[in-house]
Design a protein around this motif. Sequence first.
Motif, PDB file in Angstrom:
ATOM      1  N   LYS A  99      -9.255  -8.509   6.248  1.00  0.00           N
ATOM      2  CA  LYS A  99      -9.125  -7.201   6.880  1.00  0.00           C
ATOM      3  C   LYS A  99      -8.784  -7.422   8.351  1.00  0.00           C
TER       4      LYS A  99
ATOM      5  N   TYR B 203       0.829  -1.201   0.000  1.00  0.00           N
ATOM      6  CA  TYR B 203       0.000   0.000   0.000  1.00  0.00           C
ATOM      7  C   TYR B 203       0.867   1.257   0.000  1.00  0.00           C
ATOM      8  N   ASP B 204       0.311   2.341  -0.552  1.00  0.00           N
ATOM      9  CA  ASP B 204       0.997   3.628  -0.470  1.00  0.00           C
ATOM     10  C   ASP B 204       0.516   4.400   0.757  1.00  0.00           C
ATOM     11  N   ARG B 205       0.960   5.651   0.924  1.00  0.00           N
ATOM     12  CA  ARG B 205       0.633   6.422   2.130  1.00  0.00           C
ATOM     13  C   ARG B 205      -0.850   6.785   2.200  1.00  0.00           C
ATOM     14  N   GLY B 206      -1.511   6.781   1.065  1.00  0.00           N
ATOM     15  CA  GLY B 206      -2.933   7.080   1.062  1.00  0.00           C
ATOM     16  C   GLY B 206      -3.807   5.874   1.312  1.00  0.00           C
ATOM     17  N   GLY B 207      -3.189   4.704   1.519  1.00  0.00           N
ATOM     18  CA  GLY B 207      -3.950   3.494   1.769  1.00  0.00           C
ATOM     19  C   GLY B 207      -4.411   2.783   0.514  1.00  0.00           C
ATOM     20  N   ASP B 208      -3.956   3.207  -0.666  1.00  0.00           N
ATOM     21  CA  ASP B 208      -4.324   2.554  -1.920  1.00  0.00           C
ATOM     22  C   ASP B 208      -3.356   1.420  -2.221  1.00  0.00           C
TER      23      ASP B 208
ATOM     24  N   GLU C 156       0.578  -5.795   3.885  1.00  0.00           N
ATOM     25  CA  GLU C 156      -0.271  -6.750   4.584  1.00  0.00           C
ATOM     26  C   GLU C 156      -0.163  -8.097   3.894  1.00  0.00           C
TER      27      GLU C 156
ATOM     28  N   SER D 145       3.126   0.512   3.623  1.00  0.00           N
ATOM     29  CA  SER D 145       2.778  -0.617   4.486  1.00  0.00           C
ATOM     30  C   SER D 145       2.558  -1.851   3.626  1.00  0.00           C
TER      31      SER D 145
END
Length: 619
Positions: free
Chosen positions: A290, A33-38, A76, A74
């Motif tokens: 999730k 993921y990038d910093r925007g959560g995408d 996951e 991040s």
Amino acid sequence: MPTKSDSDPLSAEFDSKNYLKQLTERPGVYRMYDRGGDVLYVGKARNLKNRVSSYFRKSGLAPKTAALVGRIASIEVTITGSETEALLLEQNLIKSLRPPYNILLRDDKSYPYIYLSSHSDYPSLTFRRGRTKKGGGTWFGPFPSSGAVKESLNVLQKVFRIRNCNESYFRNRTRPCLQYQINRCTAPCVGYVTPEEYLEDIRHATMFLEGKNPAIIRDLMDAMEKASSNLDFEKAAEYRDQINHLRHVQEQQSVEGGSGDADVVAIAQDAGVVCVVVIVVRGGRVLGTKNYFPRFSIEDTEGELLGAFLGQYYLGGDTHREIPKEILVPTEVEGQSLISEALSDAAGRETRIRGNVRGERRRWLDLALTNARQTLITHLASKETVYRRLLALRDLLELAETPARMECFDISHSHGENTVASCVVFDDNGPLKSDYRLYNIEGITAGDDYAAMRQVLTRRYKRLISGDGKRPDLVFIDGGKGQLNIAREVFDELGISDIPLIGVAKGVTRRAGMEQLIDAMTGDVFRVPADSAALHLIQHIRDESHRFAITGHRARRDKKRRQSTLEGIEGVGPKRRRELIRYFGGIQEIRKASVDEIAKVQGVSKALAESIYAALHNE
């Protein structure tokens, strides 16, 4: 605009080094993921740790990969039962998320299947791309690649000699075709085999494809051993390849297969943290996971935590979540009937909360539990979590500075046999496994933990006094006043007076959260609130020391007894060891196998397979 501080872990870039320390080596899928959560990229791996580590090597990255790594904020992961399941889940996620760094397939091909036709007397076994409801018959799959299916069908036809021709070709034959000549078919088209004999072969093939009957593998293993004993190694190799192909086609699919819509909710807790994982299954497909880390009270049971979570997850706030027909849980939920009724009213149809499930749903639930445990381990070791806990520990113990290096000691033995002491090390990044040490304790009375503690501390800190080794800022002893007094005596003898020494006793109830801390310098005994971040860090260090000591003790015991790795596992006697080795061919192949694959060995139950898997992976 505020700038990031290099010294503040809470504002630092993605800490790949610390993240990779705790990453599992199991197969699974990773999402970046990038910093925007995408989501940037979705990938699958046979070994998650090795695969994800390859992105962060210092050189040799392609420009596209380097650009991807530069945007990662991040990662996951979702653990799967096998690499096959990982591939299927990866494709599901790519289709639904369409990440920019993945190659997005335009043809949208369906997964390959094996199709057993509905012919009453002589059904055929063929390759199909995609699954349809026309024509009846039975479908097996999906499988990860068409090549694997075709190769496996080739092996199945060698073993069972089942026809693979279409119905028109079959009805118009007047003499056997080439498949009969090369011993790949029993020529049912011209009546060379009776319907009863042919259907018996179909029954065996069907049972094998469903994973219910490993008898054919045992027959091939016997033939392989016989060929090997006769020095016909080329033939033995052919049998070995057949066994490997048959195992591949037999793999159970937990990611796709079966039917139904369900959310699978699992929970794990340790060191004052609770992790809840939700796996979403729609139309029999696992679409993703999730993770949540809810706050809780130490007195709450798992059933109470799940009850509170389900209510807030589906009914709380402004978020309108899709409510599935089934919610699978690992334990009885507090207020289960009431929550189920409320969810049914909200969905406009019945929603069931179930815990006692079998088959495919049991595998989904096991998968969720595995992911919850691994996600919790990763969270506990994250730099942000450790940093906050270190600050709390500094304040609790009234230290002048935040400890940069902490050591903890524990003793392990079986009735005094093969005593081993562990020393684990934590720094501001969490567990520092490169500095872990095991000490074989010799020359003491069997079962004398005090003497063992004296020996390990003397050996460890005598080197420190001589200028060899790294100096800790804080030392923990897993034990009560007795072990702590020994530690204080050793420190006095060595002239160490500037390193705080803390004992961690389990307390009267021996429950997590009820530990007593003992200050060796003052003798003060005090308890810390169960929700204290400092206590959670101490619990983590203590538990890691205990785990490492037990692992070292078992390894030493097995080596001294000259046991194989399997001999130290309860419930695995000589017969089961022999069956495991015969089935997989060696200990390395057993380590690679999933729980479901191990459970296919004759005489090995699902529970025993889980014990074997855990023992071979030090869990």
